[in-house]
Write a protein that holds these residues in place. Structure first.
Motif, PDB file in Angstrom:
ATOM      1  N   LYS A 264      -0.959 -39.767   5.537  1.00  0.00           N
ATOM      2  CA  LYS A 264      -1.548 -41.109   5.597  1.00  0.00           C
ATOM      3  C   LYS A 264      -1.098 -41.984   4.429  1.00  0.00           C
ATOM      4  O   LYS A 264      -1.355 -43.187   4.397  1.00  0.00           O
ATOM      5  N   GLY A 265      -0.484 -41.348   3.400  1.00  0.00           N
ATOM      6  CA  GLY A 265      -0.058 -42.128   2.236  1.00  0.00           C
ATOM      7  C   GLY A 265      -1.211 -42.606   1.373  1.00  0.00           C
ATOM      8  O   GLY A 265      -1.102 -43.617   0.685  1.00  0.00           O
ATOM      9  N   VAL A 266      -2.316 -41.859   1.414  1.00  0.00           N
ATOM     10  CA  VAL A 266      -3.472 -42.245   0.582  1.00  0.00           C
ATOM     11  C   VAL A 266      -3.348 -41.560  -0.777  1.00  0.00           C
ATOM     12  O   VAL A 266      -3.292 -40.332  -0.844  1.00  0.00           O
ATOM     13  N   PRO A 267      -3.307 -42.325  -1.880  1.00  0.00           N
ATOM     14  CA  PRO A 267      -3.241 -41.679  -3.190  1.00  0.00           C
ATOM     15  C   PRO A 267      -4.592 -41.124  -3.593  1.00  0.00           C
ATOM     16  O   PRO A 267      -5.636 -41.644  -3.175  1.00  0.00           O
ATOM     17  N   ALA A 268      -4.565 -40.050  -4.399  1.00  0.00           N
ATOM     18  CA  ALA A 268      -5.809 -39.418  -4.843  1.00  0.00           C
ATOM     19  C   ALA A 268      -5.915 -39.511  -6.362  1.00  0.00           C
ATOM     20  O   ALA A 268      -4.904 -39.481  -7.063  1.00  0.00           O
ATOM     21  N   VAL A 269      -7.160 -39.654  -6.831  1.00  0.00           N
ATOM     22  CA  VAL A 269      -7.419 -39.681  -8.267  1.00  0.00           C
ATOM     23  C   VAL A 269      -8.391 -38.542  -8.537  1.00  0.00           C
ATOM     24  O   VAL A 269      -9.602 -38.706  -8.429  1.00  0.00           O
ATOM     25  N   TRP A 270      -7.818 -37.375  -8.858  1.00  0.00           N
ATOM     26  CA  TRP A 270      -8.574 -36.126  -8.862  1.00  0.00           C
ATOM     27  C   TRP A 270      -9.327 -35.891 -10.174  1.00  0.00           C
ATOM     28  O   TRP A 270      -8.768 -36.033 -11.255  1.00  0.00           O
ATOM     29  N   GLY A 271     -10.591 -35.471 -10.045  1.00  0.00           N
ATOM     30  CA  GLY A 271     -11.397 -35.138 -11.209  1.00  0.00           C
ATOM     31  C   GLY A 271     -12.785 -35.740 -11.058  1.00  0.00           C
ATOM     32  O   GLY A 271     -13.079 -36.369 -10.049  1.00  0.00           O
ATOM     33  N   PRO A 272     -13.721 -35.544 -11.952  1.00  0.00           N
ATOM     34  CA  PRO A 272     -13.557 -34.805 -13.205  1.00  0.00           C
ATOM     35  C   PRO A 272     -13.582 -33.305 -12.946  1.00  0.00           C
ATOM     36  O   PRO A 272     -14.239 -32.847 -12.024  1.00  0.00           O
ATOM     37  N   SER A 273     -12.889 -32.572 -13.800  1.00  0.00           N
ATOM     38  CA  SER A 273     -12.764 -31.142 -13.566  1.00  0.00           C
ATOM     39  C   SER A 273     -13.294 -30.300 -14.710  1.00  0.00           C
ATOM     40  O   SER A 273     -13.623 -29.139 -14.499  1.00  0.00           O
ATOM     41  N   LEU A 274     -13.390 -30.869 -15.917  1.00  0.00           N
ATOM     42  CA  LEU A 274     -13.842 -30.065 -17.045  1.00  0.00           C
ATOM     43  C   LEU A 274     -15.355 -30.175 -17.160  1.00  0.00           C
ATOM     44  O   LEU A 274     -15.889 -30.794 -18.062  1.00  0.00           O
ATOM     45  N   MET A 275     -16.031 -29.609 -16.204  1.00  0.00           N
ATOM     46  CA  MET A 275     -17.490 -29.689 -16.151  1.00  0.00           C
ATOM     47  C   MET A 275     -17.986 -28.648 -15.154  1.00  0.00           C
ATOM     48  O   MET A 275     -17.199 -28.036 -14.436  1.00  0.00           O
ATOM     49  N   ALA A 276     -19.307 -28.483 -15.114  1.00  0.00           N
ATOM     50  CA  ALA A 276     -19.882 -27.562 -14.140  1.00  0.00           C
ATOM     51  C   ALA A 276     -19.812 -28.199 -12.755  1.00  0.00           C
ATOM     52  O   ALA A 276     -19.374 -29.341 -12.609  1.00  0.00           O
ATOM     53  N   ARG A 277     -20.232 -27.441 -11.742  1.00  0.00           N
ATOM     54  CA  ARG A 277     -20.277 -27.995 -10.388  1.00  0.00           C
ATOM     55  C   ARG A 277     -21.711 -28.431 -10.131  1.00  0.00           C
ATOM     56  O   ARG A 277     -22.534 -27.656  -9.651  1.00  0.00           O
ATOM     57  N   MET A 293      -2.218 -30.145  -3.607  1.00  0.00           N
ATOM     58  CA  MET A 293      -1.908 -31.542  -3.245  1.00  0.00           C
ATOM     59  C   MET A 293      -0.454 -31.871  -3.564  1.00  0.00           C
ATOM     60  O   MET A 293       0.241 -32.545  -2.805  1.00  0.00           O
ATOM     61  N   TYR A 294       0.016 -31.363  -4.728  1.00  0.00           N
ATOM     62  CA  TYR A 294       1.412 -31.613  -5.117  1.00  0.00           C
ATOM     63  C   TYR A 294       2.370 -31.038  -4.073  1.00  0.00           C
ATOM     64  O   TYR A 294       3.295 -31.712  -3.620  1.00  0.00           O
ATOM     65  N   ASP A 295       2.118 -29.807  -3.698  1.00  0.00           N
ATOM     66  CA  ASP A 295       2.995 -29.145  -2.721  1.00  0.00           C
ATOM     67  C   ASP A 295       3.014 -29.888  -1.387  1.00  0.00           C
ATOM     68  O   ASP A 295       4.017 -29.903  -0.678  1.00  0.00           O
ATOM     69  N   ALA A 296       1.885 -30.525  -1.057  1.00  0.00           N
ATOM     70  CA  ALA A 296       1.819 -31.256   0.212  1.00  0.00           C
ATOM     71  C   ALA A 296       2.445 -32.650   0.112  1.00  0.00           C
ATOM     72  O   ALA A 296       2.605 -33.329   1.124  1.00  0.00           O
ATOM     73  N   GLY A 297       2.773 -33.052  -1.110  1.00  0.00           N
ATOM     74  CA  GLY A 297       3.398 -34.374  -1.270  1.00  0.00           C
ATOM     75  C   GLY A 297       2.405 -35.509  -1.470  1.00  0.00           C
ATOM     76  O   GLY A 297       2.744 -36.678  -1.266  1.00  0.00           O
ATOM     77  N   VAL A 298       1.189 -35.161  -1.895  1.00  0.00           N
ATOM     78  CA  VAL A 298       0.209 -36.228  -2.176  1.00  0.00           C
ATOM     79  C   VAL A 298       0.542 -36.870  -3.515  1.00  0.00           C
ATOM     80  O   VAL A 298       0.859 -36.175  -4.475  1.00  0.00           O
ATOM     81  N   LYS A 299       0.448 -38.206  -3.566  1.00  0.00           N
ATOM     82  CA  LYS A 299       0.548 -38.870  -4.857  1.00  0.00           C
ATOM     83  C   LYS A 299      -0.838 -38.823  -5.471  1.00  0.00           C
ATOM     84  O   LYS A 299      -1.790 -39.358  -4.897  1.00  0.00           O
ATOM     85  N   PHE A 300      -0.965 -38.135  -6.622  1.00  0.00           N
ATOM     86  CA  PHE A 300      -2.296 -38.084  -7.224  1.00  0.00           C
ATOM     87  C   PHE A 300      -2.258 -38.200  -8.743  1.00  0.00           C
ATOM     88  O   PHE A 300      -1.292 -37.813  -9.387  1.00  0.00           O
ATOM     89  N   ALA A 301      -3.335 -38.781  -9.268  1.00  0.00           N
ATOM     90  CA  ALA A 301      -3.537 -38.873 -10.710  1.00  0.00           C
ATOM     91  C   ALA A 301      -4.698 -37.965 -11.075  1.00  0.00           C
ATOM     92  O   ALA A 301      -5.480 -37.566 -10.214  1.00  0.00           O
ATOM     93  N   ILE A 302      -4.800 -37.662 -12.373  1.00  0.00           N
ATOM     94  CA  ILE A 302      -5.925 -36.861 -12.865  1.00  0.00           C
ATOM     95  C   ILE A 302      -6.861 -37.789 -13.647  1.00  0.00           C
ATOM     96  O   ILE A 302      -6.410 -38.645 -14.406  1.00  0.00           O
ATOM     97  N   GLN A 303      -8.175 -37.622 -13.430  1.00  0.00           N
ATOM     98  CA  GLN A 303      -9.153 -38.489 -14.104  1.00  0.00           C
ATOM     99  C   GLN A 303     -10.261 -37.666 -14.734  1.00  0.00           C
ATOM    100  O   GLN A 303     -10.494 -36.522 -14.345  1.00  0.00           O
ATOM    101  N   THR A 304     -10.981 -38.301 -15.688  1.00  0.00           N
ATOM    102  CA  THR A 304     -12.109 -37.607 -16.350  1.00  0.00           C
ATOM    103  C   THR A 304     -13.463 -38.140 -15.901  1.00  0.00           C
ATOM    104  O   THR A 304     -14.488 -37.543 -16.220  1.00  0.00           O
ATOM    105  N   ASP A 305     -13.493 -39.329 -15.253  1.00  0.00           N
ATOM    106  CA  ASP A 305     -14.767 -39.914 -14.851  1.00  0.00           C
ATOM    107  C   ASP A 305     -15.633 -40.245 -16.073  1.00  0.00           C
ATOM    108  O   ASP A 305     -16.843 -40.408 -15.948  1.00  0.00           O
TER     109      ASP A 305
END
Lengths: 387, 389
Positions: A264-277, A293-305
């Motif tokens: 779909k060409g939807v970019p992702a902004v993944w995170g926050p990850s350094l925390m509990a669930r 996501m990388y292997d699938a070809g998604v354009k994504f950034a990492i975020q901390t929220d």
């Protein structure tokens, strides 16, 4: 003029330069390369590693002020499920002593998108700013509005359905509220256009619908808060129905739906990850997701929220992703050029290139090594942090 | 005719007369100077050893609208039930009785002109009024200017009253700005409609009292009196006012030191205070009298206010004195409680200085007005002795 010499200059978009030099003039990168002559008398800073300032595509610094409680909590106008007319810009404290900004500068995060929170189905507009404090937030802004925050899943359901007993209490309800407002906006814009020559028939000015108009016109995207894959699928469904753009914020279940969003060409902004669930919809939070996501070809950034987690964790989140299989080069891109592209500010920040803003991060070691210190931070050619 | 003779005269706008005379006739200042002849038949008051200055002006108070010592029955300053109440008027809430504590205190301290504003619970709180502080049978007889400004509020107060206490919008700074913009646009639309259909009464919009009250604000005639302690809140106010072409004054300006240059460049006056209160909430944590010097140095037009009855109106001269202690030039401190607030309120043609032709509002003390030990001995308003001891 200012010169920066690096044993290793990580340009992000154009490889690594050994013993590189960056010349800075009027806040911009004037020249970069291994064989740049530094003009006589020009002040020169040196570091083992030089890279662009980091870019955080999703945070709430300055709008949830640190340590104050309700008096400084301005991120969620959680009184109505649709508040498209409120603007993050009007809620940001830009003081030099604001904890979120201090942390950003100390870590060398030089550009950030500050968004409203996710209590509301439609939460208001975000803003992209440089993190160096000025006397007014307006002077820090590089893009406003930068996107319209919308939210799916547990947050709007809890705030309205569970706590206030009003719509939306279900995922269906969230989608219903959102569709309602989009249709209203479309009707409003059509009526405006149809009656353009007949002022008497023009619809009355509506600030909320005016705020949504740039979304319908595809001038700004939705910043769609969603942890679960089914929630993002709903977001995509609605965006396609109304032909509007979106980025997927959080993308906690990105691994479940990587191929689909890549297609779909939807970019992702993944995170926050350094925390509990902390809630059910985040139970699959894992550093394996970026690689999938990388292997699938998604354009994504990492975020901390931030201040959902600390903005200082941004490089560590990238490092953990590498530990779990994300290629090193992409991990660096995911905290620099990719978020810059997703926010539409890649012409100015996110890499070291001639003509771009001189936002630099000077380090004493590898950027993804936890022990590495940020020695100096430069924004628009000015040293804004120094160890 | 009345003659105050032999006093040290602080004209405020034209220097100090070491020993001179002020002549008063028909409520106005007829003459003043070192060599003014006193006509025969004039009542003479000897002010030897005393200081003669204009009555003080406090540009931001709530006396008479939060009545002293009464409780809820006399609390009329905040219509804190709806975040938008532009149609309410301070004038309709003021008790002008001679025994009302706030007015009494004003007169005893020689504060002769004040702007009484609605409080800051609401995003749009209603209109203020400028009055002389001498009690009359009706408040209307005390009025100099009405309406004198539209009170609006940013920051913690509207957030607390609506978001925290009532769980309705606004609960955030974004929400405050959002709802304010909404009402300003509504007013604009209403005005455009009225204009478009002025010859077709059938199509005219129904008269809306709230929007009518906001109309002079959008016409640039009536300024917003913007309650904001923090710099970022003032910046948001400026952002909105510029979007709509609205005039404003910055009320409280607790973080004025943070954006003094910007406020000066925009030509926005600051009505700073209350200074003698404790730092009761987070947004007032930077309260210091040094802010006045910083703003003055940057070129901001400053007035000092007491916010009475949040602070006491009698603290007005002490506040000016503490500003001098913290670096504000003495002359400027005196202006900040006389001519500057008069200018900010648009009434400098009548009050705020001793000049021929101006209202005879005069304050006589037995010492330097900035010395807290000095006592007010005589107060004239419109040429009448309204307080003496």
């Amino acid at each position: 003029m200012l010169a920066v010499k690096g044993k290793k200059v990580i340009t992000i978009t154009n490889g690594v330069i050994k013993d590189g030099v960056i010349l800075i003039e009027k806040g911009k990168i004037k020249a970069i390369g291994p064989d740049i002559k530094i003009p006589d008398g020009v002040k020169t800073l040196k570091a083992k590693v030089v890279m662009p300032g980091l870019v955080e595509a999703h945070c709430h610094i300055g709008i949830w002020e640190e340590k104050i409680g309700w008096a400084g909590s301005d991120g969620n106008e959680a009184t109505e499920p649709a508040t498209p007319h409120v603007r993050a810009l009007d809620g940001i404290k830009a003081n030099a002593d604001e904890g979120g900004l201090v942390a950003a500068l100390q870590e060398g995060i030089t550009t950030a998108q500050v968004l409203p929170g996710s209590a509301n189905v439609i939460g208001g507009t975000g803003v992209v700013l440089k993190t160096a404090p000025k006397s007014t937030t307006d002077e820090m802004v590089i893009k406003d509005p930068s996107g319209m925050k919308i939210a799916f899943g547990e947050n709007p359901r809890r705030v309205y359905g569970v706590e206030k007993k009003v719509m939306p209490s279900t995922r269906m309800g969230v989608a219903g509220v959102l569709r309602d407002w989009l249709q209203k906006t479309k009707n409003y814009l059509e009526k405006k256009e149809r009656t353009a020559d007949d002022p008497e028939k023009q619809p009355e000015y509506d600030l909320k619908l005016e705020a949504l108009a740039p979304v319908i016109r595809k001038e700004i995207p939705f910043r769609a808060h969603a942890h679960r894959a089914d929630d993002v699928a709903t977001a995509i469904r609605i965006c396609e129905e109304f032909d509007v753009d979106m980025s997927w914020e959080h993308a906690t279940e990105g691994h479940r739906i990587a191929d689909y969003i890549a297609e779909k060409g939807v970019p992702a902004v993944w995170g926050p990850s350094l925390m509990a669930r902390p809630k059910w919809e985040m139970r699959e939070l894992s550093y394996d997701t970026p690689k999938v996501m990388y292997d699938a070809g998604v354009k994504f950034a990492i975020q901390t929220d931030a201040v959902g987690s600390s903005i200082r964790f941004l490089p560590i989140c990238a490092a953990f992703s590498v530990k779990h299989g994300l290629p090193y080069d992409y991990a660096l891109k995911a905290i620099t050029i990719v978020p810059a592209e997703i926010m539409g500010v890649a012409d100015r920040v996110g890499s070291l290139e001639v003509g771009k803003d001189a936002d630099l991060r000077l380090l004493n070691g590898d950027p993804l090594e936890v022990m590495t210190k940020v020695q100096k931070v430069i924004i628009d050619g000015e040293v804004v942090h120094s160890l | 005719m009345l003659a105050l003779v032999n006093g040290k005269i602080l004209t405020i706008t034209d220097g100090v007369i070491k020993k001179g005379t002020v002549l008063v006739e028909d409520g106005k200042i007829k003459a003043l100077g070192a060599d003014v002849e006193v006509p025969s038949g004039a009542k003479v008051i000897n002010c030897r050893g005393k200081w003669v200055m204009p009555g003080l002006v406090d540009a931001h108070v709530h006396i008479g609208i939060w009545e002293e010592s009464v409780g809820w029955a006399g609390n009329d300053g905040n219509e804190a039930t709806d975040p938008i109440t532009p149609h309410v008027r301070a004038l309709d809430g003021i008790k002008a009785n001679a025994d009302e504590g706030g007015l009494k205190a004003a007169l005893e301290n020689g504060v002769t002109t004040v702007q009484i504003l609605p409080g800051s619970a609401n995003v749009i709180g209603g209109t203020g009024v400028i009055v002389k502080t001498v009690p009359k049978t009706s408040v209307d007889e005390m009025v100099l200017v009405e309406p004198s400004g539209m009170k609006v509020a940013f920051g913690e107060n509207p957030k607390r009253v609506y978001g925290v206490d009532k769980k309705v919008l606004p609960s955030t700074r974004m929400g405050v700005a959002g709802i304010m913009r909404e009402w300003l646009y509504k007013t604009k639309t209403y005005m455009e409609k009225k204009d478009r259909f002025k010859d077709e009464p059938d199509k005219l919009p129904e008269k809306d009292l709230r929007l009518e009250a906001l109309e002079p604000v959008l016409r640039g005639v009536l300024p917003m009196r913007v309650h904001a302690h923090r710099a970022d809140d003032a910046i948001t106010a400026i952002r909105i006012c510029e979007e709509f072409g609205i005039k404003m004054s910055w009320e409280h300006a607790t973080e004025g030191h943070r954006i003094a240059d910007l406020v000066a460049a925009k030509g926005i006056p600051a009505v700073w205070g209350p200074g003698l209160n404790w730092r009761s909430k987070w947004e007032t944590r930077e309260r210091t009298f040094e802010t006045l010097k910083t703003m003055y140095d940057a070129g901001v037009k400053i007035a000092i206010q007491t916010d009475a009855d949040n602070g006491k109106i009698g603290f007005l001269p002490i506040s000016a004195a503490l500003a001098v202690r913290d670096g504000l030039p003495e002359e400027e401190a005196l202006k900040a409680i006389t001519i500057n607030p008069a200018e900010i309120l648009g009434i400098a043609d009548r009050v705020g200085s001793l000049e021929v032709g101006k209202d005879a509002d005069i304050r006589v003390t037995n010492g330097d007005p900035l010395d807290p030990r000095s006592r007010v001995e005589l107060v004239l308003v419109d040429g009448e002795i309204v307080f003496s001891r």
